[in-house]
Design a protein around this motif. Structure first.
Motif, PDB file in Angstrom:
ATOM      1  N   GLN B  11      -3.521  -4.643  -8.542  1.00 41.73           N
ATOM      2  CA  GLN B  11      -3.964  -5.474  -7.429  1.00 41.73           C
ATOM      3  C   GLN B  11      -2.782  -5.974  -6.620  1.00 41.73           C
ATOM      4  OE1 GLN B  11      -7.020  -5.452  -7.105  1.00 41.73           O
ATOM      5  NE2 GLN B  11      -7.801  -5.041  -9.128  1.00 41.73           N
ATOM      6  N   GLU B  13      -0.321  -4.289  -5.033  1.00 40.68           N
ATOM      7  CA  GLU B  13       0.252  -3.546  -3.923  1.00 40.68           C
ATOM      8  C   GLU B  13      -0.061  -4.260  -2.606  1.00 40.68           C
ATOM      9  OE1 GLU B  13      -2.852  -0.046  -3.232  1.00 40.68           O
ATOM     10  OE2 GLU B  13      -2.822  -0.958  -5.188  1.00 40.68           O
ATOM     11  N   PRO B  14       0.869  -4.222  -1.646  1.00 43.05           N
ATOM     12  CA  PRO B  14       0.601  -4.887  -0.383  1.00 43.05           C
ATOM     13  C   PRO B  14      -0.462  -4.113   0.384  1.00 43.05           C
ATOM     14  CG  PRO B  14       2.639  -3.634  -0.258  1.00 43.05           C
ATOM     15  CD  PRO B  14       2.169  -3.544  -1.659  1.00 43.05           C
ATOM     16  N   PRO B  15      -1.209  -4.799   1.257  1.00 47.36           N
ATOM     17  CA  PRO B  15      -2.233  -4.083   2.009  1.00 47.36           C
ATOM     18  C   PRO B  15      -1.582  -3.031   2.905  1.00 47.36           C
ATOM     19  CG  PRO B  15      -1.935  -6.288   2.872  1.00 47.36           C
ATOM     20  CD  PRO B  15      -1.126  -6.204   1.628  1.00 47.36           C
ATOM     21  N   ARG B  16      -2.219  -1.869   2.924  1.00 46.44           N
ATOM     22  CA  ARG B  16      -1.698  -0.804   3.769  1.00 46.44           C
ATOM     23  C   ARG B  16      -1.819  -1.187   5.236  1.00 46.44           C
ATOM     24  NH1 ARG B  16      -4.189   3.714   0.484  1.00 46.44           N
ATOM     25  NH2 ARG B  16      -5.707   2.093   0.538  1.00 46.44           N
ATOM     26  N   GLN B  17      -0.780  -0.934   5.980  1.00 40.73           N
ATOM     27  CA  GLN B  17      -0.891  -1.138   7.419  1.00 40.73           C
ATOM     28  C   GLN B  17      -1.672   0.038   7.972  1.00 40.73           C
ATOM     29  OE1 GLN B  17       0.088  -3.456   9.697  1.00 40.73           O
ATOM     30  NE2 GLN B  17       0.454  -4.792   7.966  1.00 40.73           N
ATOM     31  N   ALA B  18      -2.978  -0.186   8.147  1.00 39.34           N
ATOM     32  CA  ALA B  18      -3.813   0.936   8.535  1.00 39.34           C
ATOM     33  C   ALA B  18      -3.812   1.091  10.050  1.00 39.34           C
ATOM     34  CB  ALA B  18      -5.232   0.716   8.028  1.00 39.34           C
ATOM     35  N   ARG B  20      -5.149   3.612  12.646  1.00 35.74           N
ATOM     36  CA  ARG B  20      -5.994   4.790  12.685  1.00 35.74           C
ATOM     37  C   ARG B  20      -6.282   5.191  14.109  1.00 35.74           C
ATOM     38  NH1 ARG B  20     -10.279   3.793   7.844  1.00 35.74           N
ATOM     39  NH2 ARG B  20      -8.808   4.114   6.182  1.00 35.74           N
ATOM     40  N   GLY B 346      -8.139   7.405   0.832  1.00 32.33           N
ATOM     41  CA  GLY B 346      -8.524   6.648  -0.365  1.00 32.33           C
ATOM     42  C   GLY B 346      -9.646   5.727  -0.045  1.00 32.33           C
TER      43      GLY B 346
END
Lengths: 501, 346
Positions: B11, B13-18, B20, B346
């Motif tokens: 839990q 891991e840093p939030p992915r810079q999404a 898109r 993912g």
């Protein structure tokens, strides 16, 4: 007892990310014994089983089976070596016959054609061991009751030369009578030299059926021995003996007038006749083992499952009482109830939709005019909320499934805050959440109570209930114990009540 | 319920810079790809001038107006996690109803204006009724959308044959101007025929509905996770009835276009297989048959991709079978690609 050693586990470890599911487990199973495996939810029992059955490979440690090294490549390999598993959720194909189910995957063939006569004899031999003549090979599995279906699963294990048979909570869906008949079979298998691993929350069963036991706690084997040498209370102590090492921030709050009253609440199967009064500004915890009916109780109150008997009364601020045993979730929300699902992925969140959508589903009205959404105003409001909830994300437009478990849970809980629910039904609010997010969720719960909200928390993690709640009750097989202030419960008493001692 | 405490994953891991790209970028690239393919093929054969002509553009839009109207309804259904197999038959039934209403009202009143009003009402009404029945069967009888609309596929076709007495319904006399202008691919003032403009107008309406209304948010929520929608107090059944009814109304309008394109006659045998074309276009346009995903612009691009394919194949003189094979390849390849992207994300 000096039966030969059947299976050993030495220093087995398995971690998932930062979580140590198994942290050095030692286990010794002997031939022809019933060995009970006990521990709290999350102690590592299911991971241990998966390692035994070959479904999961341990990170380190070694196992032996009858003196030879045992490293199953997968469940099929483990089964061939004689280690079979009967899961709580049965794995039969309901449309096939008993015979087809028992032989499934192990059919005898010649030139690709089934040799049905040979299979029939093998299946009949296996069924004969059960001594349940009413289970006929050509019967349809869907027509059998749960007890008989479980026996069919056991017959499947007997088709191969089973040496270690693992039963996971085998009596959870059985009647008392069927459970006794299962015990008879377990003893018969033991006398034939089979090692039976018996996993159960119910310590009275453990006392009744097992020869020896091992206690798991926090992924470690912390004790064990001959069952007859230990009192149940001693086993419970071994299960719970952990330190309250976590921080539970407490916001002072004061219980006020009753807001939710349940009397004789009864659902389809569970719960059975629950009486409960929840007050404003109160955090009330419900402890119990998995499958005791706690989730079902919340679902019935919220209108997701039908209420068959009893009443649900909600008191408004003005003093009026709303009496509606059955009301759809939409009406419950209008009446000021909010529910957090135990299963974020399957029910709690729409993972492929945005954070802002997930946060605001239950209260879109402030941003709506004639059915049209003011997207900009909502985004600004949601940005505000995300700061208050300390959600780590790229922005309100991000898909909620991209967040970590802890941040997903903050969004799910945030929905209830945004909805401004007066009664919060929280089912496992910290499941699958990292330690830091847990503390923030506890902080939010405390703040809610301080603002006069009523919180009903279901959790399988006892230290959290003892750390956060004002009052506590224990649910056992659908029935709720008396509600007592949390200071009057010891962990041992809660465990004893939950496991039906 | 199982012991999930063990299955806790990382839990920390840093939030992915999404970041898109908009979902429509895929179908847009696909459209450009198909267009470029035919440009090269036709340049080879020296027919590129007619392919690039304005008339061919008008023709392309004209030929795809019906698909464009129907795909908007199909999008609503697919976003909510359902499917509508009945659109081809319902469109035929709507065309027959339109023709019958025109014929009988004209005979009774002698007024082409009144007959036109009755015709449009009958066409849209027949479509809406079929959609309502679909919605009720799915919500109340709890049939899967596949089975419910499969039934409607057969029933609507049967009713169309029955009402039309197994032959084309052809009103007597000259057709009013609106039928003629819908029939022509080119239009003096509007450039495209009014049917194309109606599709575009409906598309704008659908964009607003899906993006800026509560109902639209609920469509996505239901398709994404019905259990969550229930938990949040969304009246799932009622919303489904509305969704299928809207899809039916749109199919009804498509039936009127079919009526006009057949020189003002109701033919019970038309639009067989429309549902497959439309579902293919929606999938190519990025709508997910699992529900919860899809956009109006995307599915319209999907219609255009398949339309350019058809148009190009015709201009090339390539045999028809090539078109079918190409459509199949595009549908499968496109879906495989987006599944691969989904897994990677993912």
């Amino acid at each position: 007892m000096n039966a030969p050693v059947r299976l050993t586990m030495t220093n087995v470890r398995k971690r998932y990310g930062p979580t140590k599911a198994l942290d050095g487990v030692e286990l010794e199973l002997r031939a022809g014994e019933v060995h009970a495996l006990v521990g709290e939810n999350g102690a590592g029992k299911s991971t241990l089983m998966k390692v035994l059955s070959g479904a999961v490979r341990p990170d380190s440690g070694s196992m032996t089976l009858d003196g030879r090294s045992y490293e199953p490549a997968g469940p099929q390999d483990a089964r061939r070596r004689g280690v079979a598993m009967i899961y709580q959720e049965l794995t039969l194909a309901p449309d096939l016959s008993v015979e087809a189910n028992v032989a499934l995957g192990l059919e005898t063939t010649r030139f690709g054609f089934l040799r049905r006569g040979v299979d029939r004899r093998r299946v009949e031999d296996a069924l004969a061991v059960l001594e349940h003549p009413e289970i006929r090979p050509d019967a349809s599995v869907a027509g059998l009751n749960p007890a008989a279906q479980q026996l069919v699963e056991i017959a499947r294990a007997l088709l191969l030369d089973v040496r270690v048979l693992v039963l996971d909570e085998p009596t959870s869906s059985l009647t008392q009578q069927d459970a006794q008949r299962l015990f008879t079979l377990v003893r018969r298998l033991r006398d034939r030299g089979v090692t039976v691993v018996y996993i159960s929350h119910f310590l009275e069963e453990v006392q009744q059926i097992s020869d020896r036991f091992t206690v798991l706690r926090d992924g470690r084997s912390v004790g064990g021995g001959r069952t007859t040498n230990f009192e149940t209370g001693r086993i419970v102590e071994m299960m719970v003996g952990r330190s309250l090492d976590e921080q539970y921030p407490r916001t002072p709050h004061q219980a006020g007038a009753p807001i939710l009253e349940l009397s004789d609440l009864t659902g389809d199967k569970l719960p059975r006749g629950v009486d409960l009064t929840l007050h404003r500004g109160e955090i009330l915890g419900i402890a119990g083992v998995v499958g005791a009916g706690r989730t079902e109780m919340l679902r019935a109150v919220f209108g997701l499952d039908p209420v068959r008997r009893g009443s649900v009364v909600i008191h408004t601020v003005s003093g009026a009482a709303i009496r509606t045993p059955n009301a759809a979730p939409r009406r419950r929300i209008a009446q000021g109830l909010g529910m957090l699902s135990e299963d974020r992925k399957e029910e709690g969140l729409t993972l492929d939709q945005s954070i802002e959508d997930n946060l605001t589903y239950t209260r879109l009205r402030p941003y709506t005019w004639l059915g049209c959404l003011n997207v900009g105003r909502r985004r600004r409001a949601v940005e505000d909320w995300l700061g208050r909830l300390r959600v780590r994300c790229a922005g309100p437009w991000q898909a909620v499934g991209d967040l970590s478990g802890g941040n997903q849970q903050k969004v799910a809980l945030g929905r209830l805050l945004h909805q401004d629910a007066d009664v919060l039904l929280l089912d496992e609010p910290t499941r699958g959440v990292d330690v830091g997010s847990k503390a923030e969720i506890y902080r939010l719960i405390g703040e809610l109570a301080a603002r006069g909200k009523a919180v009903l928390v279901v959790s399988s993690y006892l230290p959290e209930l003892l750390g956060v709640c004002d009052r506590l009750a224990v649910m056992t097989r659908g029935r709720l114990s008396a509600v007592r202030p949390v200071g009057e419960w010891t962990p041992e008493q809660v465990m004893a009540a939950a496991t039906g001692v | 319920m199982s012991d999930k405490g063990d299955a806790v994953k990382s839990q920390t891991e840093p939030p992915r810079q999404a970041f898109r790209l908009p979902a429509e970028i895929g179908p847009l690239l696909g459209l450009l790809g198909v267009f470029a393919l035919f440009l090269i093929l036709l340049a080879w054969g020296g027919q590129v001038r007619s392919f690039l002509s304005l008339y061919n553009l008008q023709l392309l839009m004209h030929q795809n107006a019906i698909h464009a109207v129907v795909v908007i309804g199909a999008l609503l259904v697919i976003i909510s996690g359902g499917i509508d197999l009945s659109v081809g038959s319902v469109a035929a039934l709507a065309a027959v109803s339109t023709a019958l209403a025109y014929k009988h009202t004209l005979a009774a009143t002698g007024s082409a204006e009144w007959a036109s009003v009755a015709a449009v009402a009958a066409g849209v009404g027949a479509g809406g009724l079929c959609g309502l029945v679909n919605g009720l069967t799915i919500s109340w009888l709890r049939l899967t959308p596949f089975v419910a609309t499969l039934g409607m596929l057969s029933i609507a076709r049967g009713v169309a044959f029955w009402l039309s007495d197994r032959s084309q319904v052809r009103p007597t006399g000259t057709m009013p101007a609106w039928v003629d202008s819908l029939q022509e691919a080119r239009h003096k003032i509007l450039f495209f025929d009014p049917g194309v403009w109606s599709a575009l107008l409906l598309a704008v309406g659908a964009v607003v509905l899906l993006r800026f209304t509560v109902f639209g948010r609920y469509c996505y929520a239901i398709g994404s996770n019905e259990a969550t929608a229930r938990l949040c107090g969304v009246r799932v059944e009622r919303n489904k009835v509305i969704i299928y009814t809207l899809a039916g109304l749109l199919t009804g309008w498509a039936g009127i276009l079919a009526f006009a394109q057949a020189s003002g006659s109701g033919d019970p045998t038309v639009q067989v297989g429309l549902e497959l074309d439309v579902i293919a276009a929606a999938v190519v346009g990025g709508a997910s048959l699992r529900g919860g995903q899809g956009s109006v612009v995307g599915v319209l691009l999907g219609v255009l991709i398949l339309g350019v394919l058809e148009n190009g194949v015709n201009s090339c003189g390539v045999p028809l079978e090539v078109k079918y094979i190409l459509i199949g390849v595009i549908v499968v390849a496109n879906t495989a690609l987006s599944e691969w992207q989904r897994r990677r994300a993912g």
